[in-house]
Design an enzyme around this catalytic site. Sequence first.
Site, mmCIF file in Angstrom:
data_model
loop_
_atom_site.group_PDB
_atom_site.id
_atom_site.type_symbol
_atom_site.label_atom_id
_atom_site.label_comp_id
_atom_site.label_asym_id
_atom_site.label_seq_id
_atom_site.Cartn_x
_atom_site.Cartn_y
_atom_site.Cartn_z
ATOM 1 N N ASP A 85 11.817 -10.092 -0.211
ATOM 2 C CA ASP A 85 12.829 -9.127 0.294
ATOM 3 C C ASP A 85 14.239 -9.585 1.066
ATOM 4 O OD1 ASP A 85 11.664 -6.683 -0.827
ATOM 5 O OD2 ASP A 85 10.440 -7.663 -0.056
ATOM 6 N N HIS A 126 -7.753 -8.801 -15.348
ATOM 7 C CA HIS A 126 -8.913 -9.085 -14.550
ATOM 8 C C HIS A 126 -10.081 -9.936 -15.782
ATOM 9 C CE1 HIS A 126 -9.681 -5.284 -12.488
ATOM 10 N NE2 HIS A 126 -9.216 -6.337 -11.261
ATOM 11 N N CYS A 167 6.688 -16.800 3.626
ATOM 12 C CA CYS A 167 5.347 -16.343 2.745
ATOM 13 C C CYS A 167 5.744 -15.909 1.513
ATOM 14 C CB CYS A 167 4.133 -15.854 3.493
ATOM 15 S SG CYS A 167 5.308 -13.664 3.381
ATOM 16 N N GLU A 204 11.557 -9.503 6.468
ATOM 17 C CA GLU A 204 11.834 -9.172 5.180
ATOM 18 C C GLU A 204 13.658 -8.551 5.450
ATOM 19 O OE1 GLU A 204 8.679 -8.578 2.447
ATOM 20 O OE2 GLU A 204 7.882 -7.120 4.476
#
Length: 590
Positions: free
Chosen positions: A463, A197, A510, A439
Amino acid sequence: MKQSHSTEVVLKGISASPGICIGKAYLVDREGVDVVDRYAISEKGVKSEVKRFKSAVQNAKQDLRAIIENSPTGLQKANILETHVVLLNDKLLYGRTIEAIEKERVNAEWALKTVVNQIKAVFQEMPDPYLKERVSDIIHVSNLVMHNLMGAETQSIGAIDKRVILVARDLSAADTSQINLERIKGFITDLGGKTSHTGIIARSLEIPAVVGLEQATRMVANDDLVIVDGTTGAVIVHPSEQTLMEYTERQVSYERYRAVITRDSHLEAKTLDGHHIDVMANIELPEEVVAVLNYGGDGIGLYRTEFQYLNRTSFPSENELLESYRDVIEVMGTRPVTFRTLDINGDKAMAIDTGFAEVNPALGLRAIRYCLKRPAVFKTQLRAILRAAALGSVRIMFPMISIYFEICEAKRLLDEAAESLEKDGLPYKRDIPVGAMVEVPSAVVIADLLAREVDFFSIGTNDLIQFALAIDRGNKQVAHLFQPLDPAVLRLIKRTADVGRDNGIAVCMCGEMANQPLYTPLLLGMGLHELSMNPQAIPVVKRMIRSVRIADAHAVVQEALKQPTALKVLAVLRGAYGELVTNHRQALKD
Ligand code: PEP
Ligand code: MG
């Protein structure tokens, strides 16, 4: 700047946030709570010891709340700090510490330290690096409680009144939230990784940061001159005159690059022959949404929602999901946000629900398959997405669709979620674009069937390449075979685009392939309408779009599709657009 006479030392860490800063080191000590004594508590004293622990937790919560309220840019950090507040209540930490005080009759400090050590050991065994890093969140909150138990003074980062570079073993989200951009030029830490983070916050503050240096707090002293190169992950302590000059120049050219990038990033991505292309962003966490706007994203093309499920011991509730979705939607305004439903397992293993071991997780119970097997988990998310849809421009897409039944089933459950919201009288919107991720090669083969059921396709090349070429995307041994330009991959993309066009539905991409400006004309020439990528890649891809003509790109696609190897396709692309890409790169450097 006065220069030290000591020898130059170069430390290598993990780049957490890009950019270069040069300045004096300021060491932040967060280790003061490490020395803890053990003492026995009498049977009678146990109750009040538990009470003492509970009130320390309460105080720690108040500390966090105060930081959240005073946080200058609330959103990016507030979520992480809210997670820390939740962690304070977690059975894992809270419940087990109380149990240890009661069962072992030891002081609260010792009980807390023992429990944290046990948790650390369990997390460190986890194969997923993201999960491994989440242990730092537990350490940060337990340190806060420990400070309250021991009455120790916490060094406040907000109180630093010099222009410095922070050097720390680790920084918590609470620490980084107090960073005053007028004062803190950047920071370096011994611990942490890319997905910690601390790194996320540094990126959203846009200050240079290098983490995971291991030795920084040992090698750097207060007031040492340091250079932080957040782009490469290098830290130079006591730089020589020459290194200093070199980095000052690099800093200037990086600032120039940033200025050009941000100036151009908001220009429309319209080709020379007038076609508008939507250039969208991929995000993993709500905190990244600010970067999407900074880099000129037209919307979010892929929100990997599974990250909210990874670092925890129980499934998030519908309201919790809704709250974080709301954060993203509110910042994006009218720009579309595409929620990709839970895609866990495969390369992102979940800590919850690990009751089954798989030899071949990439081909196992993951993504839509997992969700259809766990309809309750799925429906909670679907309800949260439909509720979020009432707040802005929302789309939904389902990952890893490999057979027709899956898309029908997913849509059926979406309808059920809508019906249940209707019954509950909660505001929602069902009429949103529904997409299938393409994918898996079988999805391309049956794309015509899928196209009847959805409003858009989104090609996930990470993928798709893995399955089409049988290359494990996480295996370094075969990484050289992972070729987006392989003729088989190109044909799969082309067919998907053709089926989309014939059925009047949008086709987006994407996967990481969309990040590469050299591939952009190829993808546009094949007929893709929308590209979604890492926010940082948006400006260069937009620039490329503005420099090409779709008509020319069609011809390049025809030529590329005739080639028998990825290398030959690359040569075609380089021949047509290589110079353009080099010129763009050069223009950004000059
Ligand atoms: C992809 O597979 O290309 C994709 C975008 O999804 P992920 O990388 O999250 O699997
Ligand atoms: Mg995928």
